[in-house]
Write a protein that holds these residues in place. Structure first.
Motif, short mmCIF file in Angstrom:
data_model
loop_
_atom_site.label_atom_id
_atom_site.label_comp_id
_atom_site.label_asym_id
_atom_site.label_seq_id
_atom_site.Cartn_x
_atom_site.Cartn_y
_atom_site.Cartn_z
N THR A 174 0.85 -1.18 0.00
CA THR A 174 0.00 0.00 0.00
C THR A 174 0.89 1.23 0.00
O THR A 174 1.87 1.29 0.72
CB THR A 174 -0.89 0.01 1.26
OG1 THR A 174 -1.55 -1.22 1.34
CG2 THR A 174 -1.88 1.13 1.20
N PRO A 188 0.35 4.73 1.01
CA PRO A 188 -0.52 5.75 1.53
C PRO A 188 0.01 7.15 1.23
O PRO A 188 1.19 7.39 1.26
CB PRO A 188 -0.55 5.49 3.03
CG PRO A 188 0.68 4.72 3.32
CD PRO A 188 1.05 4.01 2.05
N GLY A 202 -6.31 11.32 0.82
CA GLY A 202 -6.60 10.10 0.06
C GLY A 202 -5.94 10.11 -1.30
O GLY A 202 -6.58 9.91 -2.31
N THR A 203 -4.65 10.39 -1.31
CA THR A 203 -3.90 10.41 -2.56
C THR A 203 -2.88 9.28 -2.52
O THR A 203 -2.19 9.11 -1.53
CB THR A 203 -3.18 11.76 -2.74
OG1 THR A 203 -4.16 12.79 -2.81
CG2 THR A 203 -2.35 11.77 -4.01
N PHE A 210 -3.74 2.35 -3.29
CA PHE A 210 -4.16 1.57 -2.14
C PHE A 210 -4.57 0.19 -2.60
O PHE A 210 -5.44 0.06 -3.46
CB PHE A 210 -5.31 2.28 -1.42
CG PHE A 210 -4.95 3.66 -0.96
CD1 PHE A 210 -4.41 3.86 0.30
CD2 PHE A 210 -5.11 4.75 -1.80
CE1 PHE A 210 -4.06 5.13 0.73
CE2 PHE A 210 -4.76 6.02 -1.39
CZ PHE A 210 -4.23 6.22 -0.12
N LEU A 241 -5.89 6.92 -6.16
CA LEU A 241 -6.72 8.08 -5.83
C LEU A 241 -5.90 9.35 -5.89
O LEU A 241 -4.71 9.34 -5.56
CB LEU A 241 -7.31 7.94 -4.42
CG LEU A 241 -8.54 7.04 -4.28
CD1 LEU A 241 -8.18 5.59 -4.33
CD2 LEU A 241 -9.25 7.35 -3.00
N ALA A 263 -7.79 4.26 2.08
CA ALA A 263 -7.52 5.62 1.60
C ALA A 263 -8.15 6.66 2.50
O ALA A 263 -7.64 7.76 2.67
CB ALA A 263 -8.02 5.79 0.17
N HIS A 264 -9.27 6.32 3.09
CA HIS A 264 -10.00 7.28 3.92
C HIS A 264 -9.78 7.07 5.41
O HIS A 264 -10.45 7.68 6.22
CB HIS A 264 -11.50 7.24 3.57
CG HIS A 264 -11.76 7.65 2.16
ND1 HIS A 264 -12.20 6.77 1.20
CD2 HIS A 264 -11.58 8.84 1.53
CE1 HIS A 264 -12.31 7.42 0.05
NE2 HIS A 264 -11.94 8.65 0.22
#
Length: 143
Positions: free
Chosen positions: A45, A47, A52-53, A56, A74, A141-142
């Motif tokens: 992942t 991050p 949220g860029t 993911f 994202l 992402a969130h």
């Protein structure tokens, strides 16, 4: 008069039988344990900032025909791309289904900006696996 009574009784019985049928539900998939918010993201992942860029990687989801796993890219919280990492491909039929279903699912996900998309007819298991893996990527992402 007797025929009318028999016809009405028969039709009534048929209607009651049809109403007693349960609606069709999508099949439950194996290997979809709920994730806790405190769990760490899986390896692979990337991050980004809290907006949220980044890329993911979703959880692998075991379906009846094989594992489905996707990675979502994202930018500022918006889905810009979805890459399929694993999909059922054991035989020609699996390959045929994934070749038409996955591009449609990706297009739908980018258009909807969500994992809440329609399943592709004829690819129910693959569609459900795709949506669940995508949702886990979006959850990361969130987070």
């Amino acid at each position: 008069m007797r025929r009318a009574v028999l016809a009405t009784t028969g039709i009534s019985t048929l209607i009651v039988a049809l109403l007693a049928l349960k609606p069709h539900q999508l099949p439950a998939l194996a290997g979809t344990a709920p994730r806790s918010a405190a769990s760490s993201p899986p390896a692979g992942t990337s991050p980004g900032p809290a907006t949220g860029t980044g890329m993911f990687t979703g959880d692998p989801v075991d379906t009846r025909y094989g594992t489905v796993q996707v990675a979502a890219t994202l930018a500022k919280g918006r889905i810009t791309a979805v890459r399929v990492l694993h999909a059922p491909d054991e035989n020609g039929r699996d390959q045929e289904i994934t070749s038409y279903a996955l591009p449609r699912l990706t297009q739908e996900a980018i258009g909807a900006q969500s994992a809440d998309i329609d399943a592709v007819s004829g690819a129910s298991y693959t569609s459900q696996g795709y949506m669940q893996s995508l949702q886990s990527a979006l959850d990361q992402a969130h987070a």
